[in-house]
Design an enzyme around this catalytic site. Structure first.
Site, PDB file in Angstrom:
ATOM      1  N   SER A   1     -32.662 -27.587  -4.151  1.00  6.48           N
ATOM      2  CA  SER A   1     -32.873 -28.521  -5.485  1.00  6.48           C
ATOM      3  C   SER A   1     -34.260 -29.281  -5.168  1.00  6.48           C
ATOM      4  O   SER A   1     -34.926 -29.181  -6.152  1.00  6.48           O
ATOM      5  CB  SER A   1     -31.920 -29.512  -5.671  1.00  6.48           C
ATOM      6  OG  SER A   1     -30.506 -29.035  -5.982  1.00  6.48           O
TER       7      SER A   1
ATOM      8  N   ARG B   1     -38.135 -28.190  -7.295  1.00 10.57           N
ATOM      9  CA  ARG B   1     -38.756 -29.321  -8.034  1.00 10.57           C
ATOM     10  C   ARG B   1     -40.191 -29.430  -7.476  1.00 10.57           C
ATOM     11  O   ARG B   1     -41.248 -29.899  -8.329  1.00 10.57           O
ATOM     12  CB  ARG B   1     -37.957 -30.796  -7.917  1.00 10.57           C
ATOM     13  CG  ARG B   1     -36.659 -30.434  -8.869  1.00 10.57           C
ATOM     14  CD  ARG B   1     -35.553 -31.620  -8.654  1.00 10.57           C
ATOM     15  NE  ARG B   1     -34.493 -31.676  -9.382  1.00 10.57           N
ATOM     16  CZ  ARG B   1     -33.535 -30.838  -9.564  1.00 10.57           C
ATOM     17  NH1 ARG B   1     -33.324 -29.732  -8.750  1.00 10.57           N
ATOM     18  NH2 ARG B   1     -32.318 -30.817 -10.438  1.00 10.57           N
TER      19      ARG B   1
ATOM     20  N   SER C   1     -24.299 -32.774 -15.320  1.00  5.72           N
ATOM     21  CA  SER C   1     -25.171 -31.413 -14.653  1.00  5.72           C
ATOM     22  C   SER C   1     -26.630 -31.892 -14.676  1.00  5.72           C
ATOM     23  O   SER C   1     -27.443 -32.379 -15.574  1.00  5.72           O
ATOM     24  CB  SER C   1     -25.208 -30.205 -15.701  1.00  5.72           C
ATOM     25  OG  SER C   1     -26.233 -29.405 -15.651  1.00  5.72           O
TER      26      SER C   1
ATOM     27  N   GLN D   1     -29.112 -29.979 -13.973  1.00  2.00           N
ATOM     28  CA  GLN D   1     -29.911 -29.017 -14.514  1.00  2.00           C
ATOM     29  C   GLN D   1     -30.108 -29.494 -16.148  1.00  2.00           C
ATOM     30  O   GLN D   1     -31.455 -29.455 -16.589  1.00  2.00           O
ATOM     31  CB  GLN D   1     -29.691 -27.897 -14.382  1.00  2.00           C
ATOM     32  CG  GLN D   1     -29.397 -27.226 -13.044  1.00  2.00           C
ATOM     33  CD  GLN D   1     -28.728 -26.039 -12.842  1.00  2.00           C
ATOM     34  OE1 GLN D   1     -28.298 -25.239 -13.696  1.00  2.00           O
ATOM     35  NE2 GLN D   1     -28.773 -25.358 -11.547  1.00  2.00           N
TER      36      GLN D   1
ATOM     37  N   ASP E   1     -21.311 -27.704  -5.396  1.00  2.97           N
ATOM     38  CA  ASP E   1     -21.785 -26.538  -4.802  1.00  2.97           C
ATOM     39  C   ASP E   1     -20.942 -26.310  -3.429  1.00  2.97           C
ATOM     40  O   ASP E   1     -21.011 -25.243  -2.780  1.00  2.97           O
ATOM     41  CB  ASP E   1     -23.257 -26.497  -4.488  1.00  2.97           C
ATOM     42  CG  ASP E   1     -24.051 -26.387  -5.615  1.00  2.97           C
ATOM     43  OD1 ASP E   1     -23.477 -25.833  -6.629  1.00  2.97           O
ATOM     44  OD2 ASP E   1     -25.000 -26.750  -5.824  1.00  2.97           O
TER      45      ASP E   1
HETATM   46  C1  S3P Z   1     -28.742 -28.313  -9.236  1.00  4.37           C
HETATM   47  C2  S3P Z   1     -27.578 -28.677 -10.054  1.00  4.37           C
HETATM   48  C3  S3P Z   1     -26.293 -28.046 -10.050  1.00  4.37           C
HETATM   49  C4  S3P Z   1     -26.080 -27.046  -8.681  1.00  4.37           C
HETATM   50  C5  S3P Z   1     -26.917 -26.376  -8.559  1.00  4.37           C
HETATM   51  C6  S3P Z   1     -28.476 -27.001  -8.360  1.00  4.37           C
HETATM   52  C7  S3P Z   1     -30.035 -28.618  -9.472  1.00  4.37           C
HETATM   53  O1  S3P Z   1     -26.105 -27.480 -11.223  1.00  4.37           O
HETATM   54  O2  S3P Z   1     -24.737 -26.508  -8.798  1.00  4.37           O
HETATM   55  O3  S3P Z   1     -26.897 -25.399  -7.434  1.00  4.37           O
HETATM   56  O4  S3P Z   1     -30.905 -28.446  -8.693  1.00  4.37           O
HETATM   57  O5  S3P Z   1     -30.414 -29.475 -10.228  1.00  4.37           O
HETATM   58  P1  S3P Z   1     -25.661 -28.130 -12.513  1.00  4.37           P
HETATM   59  O6  S3P Z   1     -26.756 -29.285 -12.747  1.00  4.37           O
HETATM   60  O7  S3P Z   1     -25.494 -27.326 -13.590  1.00  4.37           O
HETATM   61  O8  S3P Z   1     -24.275 -28.754 -12.149  1.00  4.37           O
END
Ligand code: S3P
Length: 432
Positions: free
Chosen positions: A22, A26, A166, A168, A314
């Protein structure tokens, strides 16, 4: 690639797991839209993060990457150029969803695709709020699936009440407000990982967090910086569980990210009775990290649900394996999000672990797992899902006889040297 794996007599040693996925994504994205140079150490050179680099290069950003170091010549948000090629995110949900947020600011047209797994993953959760704030987006099934096309534009003040916890979604909406007139804010049902908020601050932006709401004022620009990426706790999780459930094991994992929005796996393993020692905690002001030692432990079943779920989403595949070795029953609930990951992880975890003889049942939002005395080697399949592949490899280390793992190369998405490090920890790789 088909791999054959056997039971091991113990895992011993110390290692550094690869950089956090993650944070690596970024660092590349924010470095690209920042003004000036950004350098990154500890970058994860896994397939997903390489897809992010590829996409930003296609928008004119110069990015040098060699193993775990990256140098990005940021172009500023206004300096990205219209890509003449399609942006292919490969297997990476984080790349496509966060990039949509960034592209919401840019006036040019871009087309986004991904692999067969991405083609099944819902994008409405991001395209709907972006559309609501005036961004032109289209795609298959009214913008829910790739291929997607986007043309960003001037956006205004916007608040989004996200139905899902989430990061994301939260990140995409926040990033879409970087050039907005006024403030952009997102409220989530539970707090998800906060790497975007922390890293935007490292790039000189002001981000406010109050309870479950994060917000930023539009018109801010990012300034190039240096990012140190800690080890990925989601990758460490495989060895934390392996060390706890494989007899005769003691493993130390160095410089593992300990951001409190990610440490649900530590809380759960401790509640289950795992023998964990956390030392050398550092980096408290940005992204904290620490060394973690795990020793073989007697585990007990627990109930896992509610606010902790986004803090370990995860890690649920490997927690499910731990639960097969824990006394009593483990219940995992409130985790319907698993159905929209790289695979439907309720189905893939349950079906693959059943092949080992595990007592595991799928529910609408999770699974119920009872202790199994000895797992039996099986013919298994990663289904192209990196975390399923690694969980199955650890299951094989514990199982009687031989296990075959099809599509084992899927692990390169987040952990390119997983099998090498697993081998390094094996004193003797013999059947027991
Ligand atoms: C992530 C957020 C998570 C995670 C993914 C990485 C991120 O997903 O499952 O492996 O880097 O923001 P969600 O935000 O959809 O839960």
């Amino acid at each position: 690639m088909l791999k054959t794996l056997r039971a091991v007599s113990g895992l011993q040693g110390s290692l550094r797991v690869p950089g956090d996925k993650s944070i690596s994504h970024r660092a590349v994205m924010f470095g690209s839209i920042a003004e000036g140079t950004t350098t990154v150490n500890g970058f994860l050179p896994g397939d997903d993060c390489l897809s992010t680099i590829d996409c930003f290069r296609k928008m004119g950003v110069s990015i040098e990457q060699s193993d775990d170091t990256v140098k990005i010549e940021g172009k500023g948000l206004d300096g990205l150029t219209e890509p003449s090629e399609i942006l292919d995110v490969g297997n990476s949900g984080t790349t496509i969803r966060l990039m949509l947020g960034i592209l919401a600011n840019t006036p040019f047209h871009a087309c986004l695709i991904g692999d067969a797994s991405i083609a099944k993953r819902p994008m409405k959760r991001v395209t709907a709020p972006l559309r609501e704030r005036g961004v032109a987006i289209d795609g298959r099934e009214d913008g829910n699936f790739v291929p997607l096309s986007i043309r960003g534009g001037n956006t205004q003040t916007y608040h989004y009440n996200s139905p899902v916890a989430s990061a994301q979604v939260k990140s995409a909406v926040l990033l879409s407000g970087l050039k907005a007139e006024g403030t952009t804010s997102v409220t989530e049902p539970y707090t998800s990982r906060d790497h975007t908020e922390r890293m935007l601050r490292a790039f000189g932006c002001e981000v406010q967090v109050s309870g479950k709401t994060a917000s930023l004022k539009g018109g801010q620009s990012l300034k190039g910086t240096h990012i140190e990426v800690p080890g990925d706790i989601s990758s460490a999780a495989f060895f934390l569980v392996a060390g706890a459930i494989i007899p005769n094991s003691e493993i130390t994992l160095k410089k593992v990210g300990m951001n409190s929005t990610r440490t649900g796996i530590i809380d759960v393993l401790q509640q289950m009775g795992a023998d964990l020692t956390i030392s050398a905690v550092e980096g408290e002001d940005s992204e904290p990290y620490a060394d973690i030692t795990v020793r073989t432990s007697e585990l007990k079943g627990i109930e896992i649900g509610g606010e902790i779920i986004p803090r370990l989403i995860d890690e649920i595949p490997i927690i499910a394996l731990a639960a097969t070795q824990a006394s009593g029953t483990t219940v995992i609930k409130d985790a319907a999000e698993l159905k929209v990951k790289e695979t439907n992880r309720i189905d893939t975890v349950v079906n693959e672990l059943k092949k080992f003889g595990a007592d595991i049942t799928a529910t609408a939002d999770g699974m119920i797992i009872k202790k199994t005395d000895r797992l039996q080697g099986a013919e298994t399949h990663s289904h192209g899902d990196h975390r399923i592949g690694m969980m199955l490899a650890i299951a094989a280390c514990l199982s009687e006889g031989e296990t075959s793992l099809s599509d084992s190369q899927a692990v390169t998405v987040s952990y390119p040297n997983f099998f090498e490090q697993l081998e390094q920890l094996q004193k003797e790789n013999i059947g027991v």
